[in-house]
Design an enzyme around this catalytic site. Sequence first.
Site, PDB file in Angstrom:
ATOM      1  N   LYS A  29      27.760  -3.194 -36.242  1.00 57.18           N
ATOM      2  CA  LYS A  29      29.143  -3.041 -35.892  1.00 57.18           C
ATOM      3  C   LYS A  29      29.849  -4.273 -36.453  1.00 57.18           C
ATOM      4  CE  LYS A  29      28.332   0.438 -32.231  1.00 57.18           C
ATOM      5  NZ  LYS A  29      28.674   0.849 -30.860  1.00 57.18           N
ATOM      6  N   TYR A  69      32.228   9.847 -34.311  1.00 56.26           N
ATOM      7  CA  TYR A  69      32.286   9.679 -32.758  1.00 56.26           C
ATOM      8  C   TYR A  69      32.839  11.252 -32.182  1.00 56.26           C
ATOM      9  CZ  TYR A  69      30.524   5.066 -32.547  1.00 56.26           C
ATOM     10  OH  TYR A  69      29.589   3.856 -32.731  1.00 56.26           O
ATOM     11  N   THR A 111      23.312   1.617 -24.014  1.00 55.02           N
ATOM     12  CA  THR A 111      24.688   1.500 -24.518  1.00 55.02           C
ATOM     13  C   THR A 111      25.481   0.295 -23.921  1.00 55.02           C
ATOM     14  OG1 THR A 111      24.861   3.949 -24.669  1.00 55.02           O
ATOM     15  CG2 THR A 111      26.919   2.714 -24.408  1.00 55.02           C
ATOM     16  N   ARG A 122      20.887  -5.407 -28.207  1.00 55.34           N
ATOM     17  CA  ARG A 122      21.941  -5.380 -27.293  1.00 55.34           C
ATOM     18  C   ARG A 122      21.673  -6.281 -26.051  1.00 55.34           C
ATOM     19  NH1 ARG A 122      23.352   0.960 -27.492  1.00 55.34           N
ATOM     20  NH2 ARG A 122      24.746   0.910 -29.250  1.00 55.34           N
ATOM     21  N   VAL A 129      29.919  -3.581 -23.116  1.00 53.45           N
ATOM     22  CA  VAL A 129      29.930  -2.235 -23.711  1.00 53.45           C
ATOM     23  C   VAL A 129      30.805  -2.120 -24.853  1.00 53.45           C
ATOM     24  CG1 VAL A 129      31.201  -1.047 -22.294  1.00 53.45           C
ATOM     25  CG2 VAL A 129      29.584  -0.032 -23.208  1.00 53.45           C
ATOM     26  N   ASN A 132      28.994  -3.864 -28.457  1.00 51.57           N
ATOM     27  CA  ASN A 132      27.578  -3.741 -28.402  1.00 51.57           C
ATOM     28  C   ASN A 132      26.675  -3.964 -29.668  1.00 51.57           C
ATOM     29  OD1 ASN A 132      28.008  -1.325 -29.121  1.00 51.57           O
ATOM     30  ND2 ASN A 132      27.158  -0.316 -27.421  1.00 51.57           N
ATOM     31  N   HIS A 135      24.753   0.391 -33.834  1.00 54.18           N
ATOM     32  CA  HIS A 135      24.870   1.863 -33.397  1.00 54.18           C
ATOM     33  C   HIS A 135      23.277   2.297 -33.990  1.00 54.18           C
ATOM     34  CE1 HIS A 135      25.746   5.876 -33.602  1.00 54.18           C
ATOM     35  NE2 HIS A 135      24.968   6.097 -34.741  1.00 54.18           N
ATOM     36  N   GLU A 146      24.552  12.144 -39.230  1.00 54.61           N
ATOM     37  CA  GLU A 146      25.281  11.039 -39.416  1.00 54.61           C
ATOM     38  C   GLU A 146      24.940  10.485 -40.657  1.00 54.61           C
ATOM     39  OE1 GLU A 146      24.163   8.532 -35.965  1.00 54.61           O
ATOM     40  OE2 GLU A 146      25.414   9.718 -34.634  1.00 54.61           O
TER      41      GLU A 146
END
Length: 169
Positions: A29, A69, A111, A122, A129, A132, A135, A146
């Site tokens: 991310k 999402y 998560t 993580r 959160v 994090n 993904h 995806e």
Amino acid sequence: MICLVLTIFANIFQTGWTGPNERTFIAVKPDGVQRRLVGEIIRRFEKKGYKLVGLKLLQASEDLLREHYWELRGKPFFSGLIRYMSSGPVVAMVWQGLDVVKMSRKMLGETNPRDSPPGTIRGDYGVEVGRNVVHGSDSVASAQREIALWFRLNELHCWEDSSSHWLYA
Ligand code: UDP
Ligand code: MG
């Protein structure tokens, strides 16, 4: 050739990858990219023995992220999540291997980094959160959805893995 046929089949019908050919979608991310964690995350998947079949750096559009999402569209954090995920480049990847979907979720942790044990990505690199780091698809079905969303067919590579005989009996 078999790999190419399977790739096309999986993308069209969103099915077809099982056993050592199972695939998952992993993305570093924007916070992970900013914090120079790309190499560390790739290192963990490589060393585990998974095979990299797709990789690109891109700044995702809000439309792509809303689609990615869509299951979370009713959540209070949804708009913040889209803003966060579109705030900078992400590294999108497809990794392949036996049970890669389930194992990569374990490698990521929970998560919320607060609930993620040390040793997970993580757990080692995140605090909150909303930031994090990484993904990972949560099921084989979402992985297929995806992958088809983030990658074109010609961005997924079929290559002979010279270490496969040392990874699979
Ligand atoms: N998220 C958040 N607040 C929450 C729950 C989730 O900001 O209370 C974000 C977080 O970045 C998470 C993403 O929304 O990774 C997707 O949520 P999901 O429940 O699918 O978690 P994941 O599959 O990423 O572990
Ligand atoms: Mg999820």
